[in-house]
Write an enzyme that holds these catalytic residues in place. Sequence first.
Site, mmCIF file in Angstrom:
data_model
loop_
_atom_site.group_PDB
_atom_site.id
_atom_site.type_symbol
_atom_site.label_atom_id
_atom_site.label_comp_id
_atom_site.label_asym_id
_atom_site.label_seq_id
_atom_site.Cartn_x
_atom_site.Cartn_y
_atom_site.Cartn_z
ATOM 1 N N GLN A 117 -1.730 50.320 -42.835
ATOM 2 C CA GLN A 117 -2.842 50.189 -43.826
ATOM 3 C C GLN A 117 -4.006 49.586 -43.492
ATOM 4 O OE1 GLN A 117 -0.646 48.172 -47.164
ATOM 5 N NE2 GLN A 117 -2.646 47.618 -48.055
ATOM 6 N N GLY A 118 -5.036 50.043 -43.140
ATOM 7 C CA GLY A 118 -6.369 49.473 -42.787
ATOM 8 C C GLY A 118 -7.171 49.059 -44.000
ATOM 9 N N SER A 159 -8.046 45.322 -44.868
ATOM 10 C CA SER A 159 -8.476 43.754 -44.554
ATOM 11 C C SER A 159 -9.437 43.780 -43.539
ATOM 12 C CB SER A 159 -7.588 42.831 -44.328
ATOM 13 O OG SER A 159 -6.694 42.703 -45.152
ATOM 14 N N SER A 212 -0.665 45.301 -40.189
ATOM 15 C CA SER A 212 0.609 45.481 -39.914
ATOM 16 C C SER A 212 1.202 46.811 -39.154
ATOM 17 C CB SER A 212 1.482 45.132 -41.098
ATOM 18 O OG SER A 212 1.177 44.154 -41.667
ATOM 19 N N GLU A 237 3.254 47.878 -53.708
ATOM 20 C CA GLU A 237 3.788 47.056 -52.968
ATOM 21 C C GLU A 237 4.642 46.051 -53.614
ATOM 22 O OE1 GLU A 237 0.467 46.258 -50.204
ATOM 23 O OE2 GLU A 237 0.929 44.180 -49.883
ATOM 24 N N GLU A 297 -3.350 31.904 -54.599
ATOM 25 C CA GLU A 297 -4.502 31.526 -55.253
ATOM 26 C C GLU A 297 -5.058 32.681 -56.158
ATOM 27 O OE1 GLU A 297 -3.891 30.946 -52.227
ATOM 28 O OE2 GLU A 297 -3.867 28.683 -52.225
HETATM 29 C C1 LIG Z 1 1.903 39.079 -42.462
HETATM 30 C C2 LIG Z 1 0.885 39.443 -42.737
HETATM 31 C C3 LIG Z 1 0.638 40.952 -42.946
HETATM 32 C C4 LIG Z 1 -0.690 41.722 -43.422
HETATM 33 N N1 LIG Z 1 -0.549 43.133 -43.252
HETATM 34 C C5 LIG Z 1 -1.967 43.591 -43.586
HETATM 35 C C6 LIG Z 1 -1.855 45.056 -43.693
HETATM 36 O O1 LIG Z 1 -1.048 45.759 -42.934
HETATM 37 N N2 LIG Z 1 -3.261 45.674 -43.931
HETATM 38 C C7 LIG Z 1 -4.094 44.875 -44.493
HETATM 39 O O2 LIG Z 1 -5.290 45.457 -44.666
HETATM 40 N N3 LIG Z 1 -4.173 43.597 -44.539
HETATM 41 C C8 LIG Z 1 -2.904 42.758 -44.239
HETATM 42 N N4 LIG Z 1 -2.818 41.667 -44.159
HETATM 43 C C9 LIG Z 1 -3.980 40.991 -44.723
HETATM 44 C C10 LIG Z 1 -3.950 40.057 -46.009
HETATM 45 O O3 LIG Z 1 -3.848 41.102 -47.038
HETATM 46 C C11 LIG Z 1 -5.215 39.059 -46.404
HETATM 47 O O4 LIG Z 1 -4.657 38.050 -45.257
HETATM 48 C C12 LIG Z 1 -5.251 38.320 -47.558
HETATM 49 O O5 LIG Z 1 -5.565 39.259 -48.514
HETATM 50 C C13 LIG Z 1 -6.004 37.121 -47.453
HETATM 51 O O6 LIG Z 1 -7.297 37.560 -46.915
HETATM 52 P P1 LIG Z 1 -7.937 36.308 -45.857
HETATM 53 O O7 LIG Z 1 -6.823 36.390 -44.821
HETATM 54 O O8 LIG Z 1 -9.144 37.011 -45.356
HETATM 55 O O9 LIG Z 1 -8.102 35.238 -46.446
HETATM 56 P P2 LIG Z 1 -9.411 34.691 -47.344
HETATM 57 O O10 LIG Z 1 -9.379 35.629 -48.436
HETATM 58 O O11 LIG Z 1 -10.318 34.300 -46.534
HETATM 59 O O12 LIG Z 1 -8.659 33.381 -48.139
HETATM 60 C C14 LIG Z 1 -8.759 32.194 -47.643
HETATM 61 C C15 LIG Z 1 -7.999 31.128 -48.533
HETATM 62 O O13 LIG Z 1 -9.064 31.000 -49.477
HETATM 63 C C16 LIG Z 1 -8.311 31.287 -50.791
HETATM 64 N N5 LIG Z 1 -9.235 31.838 -51.761
HETATM 65 C C17 LIG Z 1 -10.129 32.946 -51.408
HETATM 66 N N6 LIG Z 1 -10.950 33.435 -52.431
HETATM 67 C C18 LIG Z 1 -10.695 32.647 -53.529
HETATM 68 C C19 LIG Z 1 -10.841 32.548 -54.904
HETATM 69 N N7 LIG Z 1 -11.633 33.355 -55.284
HETATM 70 N N8 LIG Z 1 -10.211 31.675 -55.426
HETATM 71 C C20 LIG Z 1 -9.449 30.816 -55.014
HETATM 72 N N9 LIG Z 1 -8.956 30.898 -53.854
HETATM 73 C C21 LIG Z 1 -9.600 31.523 -52.863
HETATM 74 C C22 LIG Z 1 -7.419 32.195 -50.375
HETATM 75 O O14 LIG Z 1 -6.245 32.298 -51.498
HETATM 76 C C23 LIG Z 1 -6.908 31.713 -49.036
HETATM 77 O O15 LIG Z 1 -5.965 30.327 -49.380
HETATM 78 C C24 LIG Z 1 -1.657 40.944 -43.914
HETATM 79 C C25 LIG Z 1 -1.597 39.416 -43.976
HETATM 80 C C26 LIG Z 1 -0.440 38.862 -43.441
HETATM 81 C C27 LIG Z 1 -0.327 37.358 -43.581
#
Ligand SMILES: Cc1cc2nc3c(=O)[nH]c(=O)nc-3n(C[C@H](O)[C@H](O)[C@H](O)COP(=O)(O)OP(=O)(O)OC[C@H]3O[C@@H](n4cnc5c(N)ncnc54)[C@H](O)[C@@H]3O)c2cc1C
Length: 368
Positions: free
Chosen positions: A123-124, A126, A159, A239, A352
Amino acid sequence: MSSTHMNVADFRSGLRTWLDQHDLSPGPDHSLDGQVAQLARVRRALFDAGWMRYGWPPDVQGLGGPAVLRAVLGEEVAERGLAEPGIYSMVEVLVPTLISYAPPALAETMVPRLLSGREQWCQGFSEPGSGSDLASLTTRAVPREGGDWVITGQKVWTSLAQYAARCVLLTRTGPGHGGITAFFVDMDTPGITVRPLRTMHGVDEFAEVFLDDVVVPADRMLGRPGDGWQLAMDLLPHERSTCFWHRIAHLFTRLDRLLDETGDPDDDALGAAYLALHTARARSHTTQRRLAAGAVLGPETSVDKVLLATAEQRLFDTARDLLPGVLELTDSPWREEYLYSRAATIYGGTAEIQRNIIARRLLGLGKD
Ligand SMILES: Cc1cc2nc3c(=O)[nH]c(=O)nc-3n(C[C@H](O)[C@H](O)[C@H](O)COP(=O)(O)OP(=O)(O)OC[C@H]3O[C@@H](n4cnc5c(N)ncnc54)[C@H](O)[C@@H]3O)c2cc1C
């Protein structure tokens, strides 16, 4: 067995008998390669025997029956430790999406490949600059003469991308939420590079995916141009429904193991961990019933997400506290699972963000 008469009790007892007679226990290889191969083996056997086909429509080689049969199947698989529930869950996330959005002929050809374990998909969504704020994604899809699309950009945290034959990919075809378009992309298309990333629990579970002028035929679009945001919104509740039921069953096996290892069923911390898990299961049960009644799941599944992530982390915090030094100083499986539980408040939408959704969309409390 006929699907028209299949009910949960018959399904469960037939499945249990079959599983007792067919040993699908994993071998000694606990690496990610080993887990992915084991998952393929389990799916193939369950598909060939019919179990994996229940709860899915005949158009995709399903045998029909209610979706709750899939919850029962995943629960039995988790309780017997046959497959790691995280990677098992990809079916529950991506198959409903294909059924709803792919051209019917594409879903008919592709879905059985995933159900039967012949393929793994990813699933692409992020990107390096777009996680919580998914609508800001910048991977571009541009139409070219003849009807193909050319895709350029980068995904991250995808993933199992290194094992995947296909990807449900979100791209930008115009401005704003209405300018996001989804494609079903073959991962061996020229221009795609996958670079695995290591998680803090020491596993290359996800990857960076680079897309350079990747040509995708028009009939691989999921829905119409601009449907990508709605697809993402429809996918997230999947999900959080059947897969959660599987994960909760898995976590109960860990609670049992912790009880065995600590030997004190009256411990307050164990009681609190049980209560958190039971609460998540009660909520998930309600969600299963709503699904069975034909409800379209939406933002209220953020409650399921918060409850499950909280329960999972509490359980492994309890293991850390009740097994002093085991997580920190040994290579016990508790260590890896404790570290992975930290991701529960990140993947599929951070804690959050879920609380923001609950506050704004369910409780009407206004902005952040
Ligand atoms: C084990 C694992 C598997 C994953 N697998 C996939 C996958 O298969 N496909 C895919 O597309 N993605 C995948 N992801 C990505 C996942 O969906 C993202 O990590 C998640 O959506 C958070 O985005 P980010 O990492 O960019 O963090 P950010 O969005 O940058 O957030 C960083 C921090 O800021 C906080 N924050 C951000 N905006 C706000 C707001 N408006 N209010 C309050 N707090 C806020 C967040 O809560 C977090 O604590 C995976 C992640 C993990 C850990």
